[in-house]
Scaffold this motif. Structure first.
Motif: not given
Length: 108
Positions: A32-52
């Motif tokens: 619960e509360g996890a962010l879901h980005i399938p591995l294959a989609d990560l290069p296109a959706r990395y902006g959703e991952v917290p950088l800090d």
């Protein structure tokens, strides 16, 4: 360089968790509360991952999360591979998971 790794017990309360499993695996059961980005989609959706902040990455058993952590850390993120993935989280340690819909959650 080896990627940073953590056991499920080393994940701090409220930490960012990224689940890189496929959609059907996520729907069956996830943290619960996890962010879901399938591995294959990560290069296109990395902006959703917290950088800090540290991001703890899970998959079913550890293969895909290891690839995701390598990619994220090579691109400026602070990613940590969760040893044993969802198997360790739910099956080995009984930590809670939730499912999409009304089905009983399980690790697919």
């Amino acid at each position: 360089m080896d990627n940073p790794r953590a056991s499920v017990h080393e994940i701090p309360e409220g930490a960012s968790i990224l689940d890189v499993r496929e959609d059907d695996e996520w729907a069956a059961g996830h943290i619960e509360g996890a962010l879901h980005i399938p591995l294959a989609d990560l290069p296109a959706r990395y902006g959703e991952v917290p950088l800090d902040e540290d991001v703890y990455v899970v998959c079913r058993t550890g293969g895909r999360s290891r690839q995701a952590v390598t990619w994220l850390n090579d691109n400026g993120f602070d990613a940590i591979d969760v040893n044993g993935g969802m198997g360790a989280w739910s099956l080995d340690n009984g930590k809670p998971i939730v499912a999409d819909g009304d089905d009983e959650p399980w690790v697919k």
